[in-house]
Design a protein around this motif. Structure first.
Motif, PDB file in Angstrom:
ATOM      1  N   VAL A 431      58.069  68.787  40.951  1.00  0.00           N
ATOM      2  CA  VAL A 431      58.699  70.119  40.933  1.00  0.00           C
ATOM      3  C   VAL A 431      57.618  71.186  41.054  1.00  0.00           C
ATOM      4  O   VAL A 431      56.631  71.172  40.318  1.00  0.00           O
ATOM      5  CB  VAL A 431      59.497  70.311  39.626  1.00  0.00           C
ATOM      6  N   LEU A 432      57.817  72.114  41.975  1.00  0.00           N
ATOM      7  CA  LEU A 432      56.834  73.190  42.180  1.00  0.00           C
ATOM      8  C   LEU A 432      57.062  74.298  41.162  1.00  0.00           C
ATOM      9  O   LEU A 432      58.200  74.747  40.974  1.00  0.00           O
ATOM     10  CB  LEU A 432      56.992  73.775  43.592  1.00  0.00           C
ATOM     11  N   SER A 433      55.990  74.754  40.508  1.00  0.00           N
ATOM     12  CA  SER A 433      56.167  75.841  39.534  1.00  0.00           C
ATOM     13  C   SER A 433      56.475  77.149  40.264  1.00  0.00           C
ATOM     14  O   SER A 433      57.039  78.068  39.687  1.00  0.00           O
ATOM     15  CB  SER A 433      54.930  75.980  38.660  1.00  0.00           C
ATOM     16  N   GLN A 434      56.088  77.226  41.550  1.00  0.00           N
ATOM     17  CA  GLN A 434      56.419  78.417  42.349  1.00  0.00           C
ATOM     18  C   GLN A 434      57.201  77.979  43.582  1.00  0.00           C
ATOM     19  O   GLN A 434      56.607  77.681  44.629  1.00  0.00           O
ATOM     20  CB  GLN A 434      55.133  79.110  42.807  1.00  0.00           C
ATOM     21  N   PRO A 435      58.522  77.912  43.456  1.00  0.00           N
ATOM     22  CA  PRO A 435      59.314  77.518  44.633  1.00  0.00           C
ATOM     23  C   PRO A 435      59.215  78.586  45.726  1.00  0.00           C
ATOM     24  O   PRO A 435      58.799  79.712  45.436  1.00  0.00           O
ATOM     25  CB  PRO A 435      60.740  77.447  44.098  1.00  0.00           C
ATOM     26  N   GLY A 446      51.278  70.974  54.578  1.00  0.00           N
ATOM     27  CA  GLY A 446      50.565  70.765  53.311  1.00  0.00           C
ATOM     28  C   GLY A 446      50.011  69.361  53.238  1.00  0.00           C
ATOM     29  O   GLY A 446      49.865  68.677  54.272  1.00  0.00           O
ATOM     30  N   HIS A 447      49.702  68.936  52.022  1.00  0.00           N
ATOM     31  CA  HIS A 447      49.276  67.542  51.859  1.00  0.00           C
ATOM     32  C   HIS A 447      49.570  67.041  50.451  1.00  0.00           C
ATOM     33  O   HIS A 447      49.700  67.832  49.510  1.00  0.00           O
ATOM     34  CB  HIS A 447      47.785  67.362  52.210  1.00  0.00           C
ATOM     35  N   LEU A 448      49.678  65.730  50.369  1.00  0.00           N
ATOM     36  CA  LEU A 448      49.860  65.046  49.087  1.00  0.00           C
ATOM     37  C   LEU A 448      48.616  64.173  48.943  1.00  0.00           C
ATOM     38  O   LEU A 448      48.394  63.267  49.757  1.00  0.00           O
ATOM     39  CB  LEU A 448      51.117  64.181  49.141  1.00  0.00           C
ATOM     40  N   HIS A 449      47.826  64.475  47.923  1.00  0.00           N
ATOM     41  CA  HIS A 449      46.575  63.752  47.754  1.00  0.00           C
ATOM     42  C   HIS A 449      46.661  62.977  46.442  1.00  0.00           C
ATOM     43  O   HIS A 449      46.793  63.589  45.383  1.00  0.00           O
ATOM     44  CB  HIS A 449      45.437  64.799  47.713  1.00  0.00           C
ATOM     45  N   SER A 465      52.834  74.778  52.078  1.00  0.00           N
ATOM     46  CA  SER A 465      52.755  76.170  52.539  1.00  0.00           C
ATOM     47  C   SER A 465      53.848  76.415  53.558  1.00  0.00           C
ATOM     48  O   SER A 465      54.063  75.607  54.474  1.00  0.00           O
ATOM     49  CB  SER A 465      51.413  76.432  53.235  1.00  0.00           C
ATOM     50  N   ALA A 466      54.524  77.558  53.414  1.00  0.00           N
ATOM     51  CA  ALA A 466      55.524  77.961  54.416  1.00  0.00           C
ATOM     52  C   ALA A 466      54.788  78.757  55.484  1.00  0.00           C
ATOM     53  O   ALA A 466      54.077  79.727  55.180  1.00  0.00           O
ATOM     54  CB  ALA A 466      56.587  78.814  53.749  1.00  0.00           C
ATOM     55  N   GLY A 477      50.184  81.766  61.058  1.00  0.00           N
ATOM     56  CA  GLY A 477      49.761  82.211  59.724  1.00  0.00           C
ATOM     57  C   GLY A 477      50.599  81.580  58.613  1.00  0.00           C
ATOM     58  O   GLY A 477      51.662  81.018  58.845  1.00  0.00           O
ATOM     59  N   ILE A 478      50.083  81.673  57.378  1.00  0.00           N
ATOM     60  CA  ILE A 478      50.778  81.112  56.216  1.00  0.00           C
ATOM     61  C   ILE A 478      51.415  82.262  55.437  1.00  0.00           C
ATOM     62  O   ILE A 478      50.762  83.262  55.137  1.00  0.00           O
ATOM     63  CB  ILE A 478      49.767  80.371  55.301  1.00  0.00           C
ATOM     64  N   LEU A 479      52.694  82.115  55.126  1.00  0.00           N
ATOM     65  CA  LEU A 479      53.378  83.173  54.368  1.00  0.00           C
ATOM     66  C   LEU A 479      53.194  82.979  52.863  1.00  0.00           C
ATOM     67  O   LEU A 479      52.957  83.910  52.121  1.00  0.00           O
ATOM     68  CB  LEU A 479      54.878  83.147  54.678  1.00  0.00           C
ATOM     69  N   GLN A 480      53.349  81.726  52.419  1.00  0.00           N
ATOM     70  CA  GLN A 480      53.277  81.453  50.984  1.00  0.00           C
ATOM     71  C   GLN A 480      52.821  80.026  50.742  1.00  0.00           C
ATOM     72  O   GLN A 480      53.220  79.112  51.477  1.00  0.00           O
ATOM     73  CB  GLN A 480      54.662  81.648  50.372  1.00  0.00           C
ATOM     74  N   THR A 481      51.980  79.836  49.719  1.00  0.00           N
ATOM     75  CA  THR A 481      51.504  78.487  49.405  1.00  0.00           C
ATOM     76  C   THR A 481      51.800  78.176  47.947  1.00  0.00           C
ATOM     77  O   THR A 481      51.678  79.044  47.088  1.00  0.00           O
ATOM     78  CB  THR A 481      49.977  78.385  49.632  1.00  0.00           C
TER      79      THR A 481
END
Ligand SMILES: C[S@@+](CC[C@H](N)C(=O)[O-])C[C@H]1O[C@@H](n2cnc3c(N)ncnc32)[C@H](O)[C@@H]1O
Length: 504
Positions: A431-435, A446-449, A465-466, A477-481
């Protein structure tokens, strides 16, 4: 039985010795066979004598296994010392005259071996040969103790056996592919109750060797012995770690259930790689399997997809609110709110979810058990790239796995996917703390490490990242990560609160 009490030398006269086919020399039946323990010029040695030519085994690389109350087998992989003394490689079948003789011999073997292991092998240059195994090097002793204690209990083996999706998939994979097992030598890696060995015996293999490190090995012996038609084919239940033990023959096929499921609370947890038992499966491949041998399962895939679930996000975000109280019996708790918030979000959520909440098709990472290097499992990096099909808020990354039994007759998959019949692995969600919001057609990268650690689990670093959307999107460009770190071993179990979803 004559037992010499000299601390560095013991001698056992026994009923008979016979060398199994892979042994290098034959024995003469004319004289009473004896076994001697030596500690000669820094090397602990086991000598088998029955006639003029003794067979010398290096105790350090020898194993003994009890086949019955008065029958044992000694296996040695052979070695050379700096004095150019060559120790034999082979198998000796030992018949004791009674159970007490057998017990005494096994006790002496353990004592000599212990002495060797605690002291290390003194080499002439003063160095000591490390006798720790690859497993012990990687895994914290306390974690391993808890791990094998868990698997040594029948109730936990029962939990796995009662997962009918799991067990029936293994059964079908073996029985439908009997052609792969018939007349073959099989090694069951982490045999537990011995169930997969018994399935392999049903499929008609030549010999099966079951390797199990926990106390469950004793129960497996019992279960196998009480199934006499099948037990004739199961040559040996070897109690020990696959990293350490020797197997009397090379295998044509390995069978195992190494898919991770444990947590620190020792209830089930998912995601293929947890427990780090896949590494043991790969080590067993390198140690026991012929180079063209088969592995059941053959490969595994981890699947990942962004997920929208406001309800669970709010449920988790609410938990640390307790720590926002400024007057808890007159005490201000807020100093710990940040830590608690971080703690709750670092727990992957384990439950079964509705696949309709997935925002896009999953990406997959394939692990081919037949070719991967063990070290490649220490760090796994999966690049993520999705194109959203709907406008929604992304709260998490959902993960699950499946494995393939690549049989000659039938290719069978065992899946833990959402929407498929639920297994004891369930599914996992980070779960992302910042959806963040995405629009239809917007790209998420993005990546899963995943990084292994010594308590038999993994730390997961997730970044999503969106990307820019609409006019100007081509600039990339990246809007939000949103980034977060999760501990695979500290999961949050929602199974008890699971909803019954109807699947279209
Ligand atoms: C998931 S259980 C599977 C048991 C059984 N094969 C089955 O399918 O029901 C894994 C088993 O492997 C054993 N195991 C794990 N790592 C091992 C290792 N390095 N050497 C030997 N056994 C191991 C555990 O003690 C446990 O019993």
């Amino acid at each position: 039985m004559e037992v010499a009490r000299n601390p560095i030398e013991q001698e056992f006269t026994i009923a008979s010795l016979s060398h199994l086919p892979s042994s290098s020399s034959s024995s003469s039946p004319a004289l009473s066979p004896i076994i001697q323990f030596f500690s000669d010029s820094g090397v602990s040695e086991l000598r088998f004598e029955q006639g003029s030519e003794p067979l010398n085994f290096n105790l350090c690389v020898s194993q003994v296994f009890k086949l019955g109350p008065t029958e044992s087998i000694c296996v040695c992989q052979g070695s050379e010392t700096d004095k150019e003394k060559i120790y034999s490689r082979g198998l000796i079948n030992i018949q004791f005259r009674n159970e007490e003789e057998s017990r005494n011999f096994h006790f002496a073997f353990k004592e000599f071996k212990k002495e060797f292991i605690t002291q290390g092998l003194n080499l002439p240059n003063g160095a000591q040969l490390d006798s720790k195994s690859k497993f012990d090097d990687k895994v914290e002793a306390s974690s391993a103790k808890m791990y094998f204690h868990y698997y040594g209990q029948l109730l936990h083996q029962q939990n796995m056996l009662q997962d009918y999706v799991r067990t029936s998939s293994y059964y079908a994979a073996v029985i439908e592919n009997r052609v792969d097992f018939a007349g073959q030598v099989v090694v069951d890696v982490g045999a537990g109750s011995g169930i997969l060995s018994l399935f392999a015996a049903q499929a008609g293999e030549k010999h099966v060797y079951a390797v199990e490190a926990s106390e469950m090995a004793d129960y497996a012996r019992k279960l196998i012995a009480e199934n006499p038609l099948l037990s004739q084919k199961i040559k040996l239940v070897v109690k020990g770690k696959v990293e350490d033990v020797e197997c009397p023959e090379k295998a044509d096929i390995l069978i195992s259930e190494p898919m991770g499921k444990l947590s620190n609370r020792m209830v089930c947890l998912t995601l293929l790689i947890n427990e780090r038992m896949l590494e043991s499966y790969v080590i067993a491949r390198d140690r026991f399997l012929f180079s063209n041998g088969k592995m059941f399962p053959t490969l595994g895939r981890i699947h990942m997809a962004p997920f929208s679930d406001e309800y669970v996000y709010i449920e988790i975000a609410n938990k640390p609110l307790f720590w926002q109280q400024q007057n808890y019996y007159g005490i201000d708790l807020t100093a710990l709110h940040g830590t608690a918030f971080h703690g709750y979000f670092s727990q992957p959520v384990v439950d079964a979810f509705n696949p309709r909440l997935l925002v896009v098709p999953a990406v997959s990472h394939v692990i081919n058990f037949t070719t991967i290097n063990e070290e490649d499992l220490y760090k796994i990096n999966v690049p993520l790239k999705f194109t959203s099909t709907v406008g929604t808020r992304i709260h998490r990354l959902a993960c699950w796995f499946d494995v393939l039994f690549d049989g000659s007759t039938v290719q069978r998959w065992l899946t833990t996917a959402p929407g498929a019949p639920t297994t004891h692995w369930y599914q996992l969600r980070c779960v992302l703390s910042q959806p963040f919001f995405v629009m239809p057609g917007q790209e998420v990268v993005g990546h899963l490490h995943m990084i292994a650690y010594s308590a038999q689990s993994y730390t997961i670093n997730l970044t999503m990242s969106a990307k820019m959307w609409g006019p100007g999107a081509e600039q990339g460009g990246i809007l939000q990560t949103s980034s977060f770190k999760f501990d695979l071993k500290k999961s949050y179990y929602r199974m008890s609160q699971m909803q019954a979803y109807s699947i279209a």
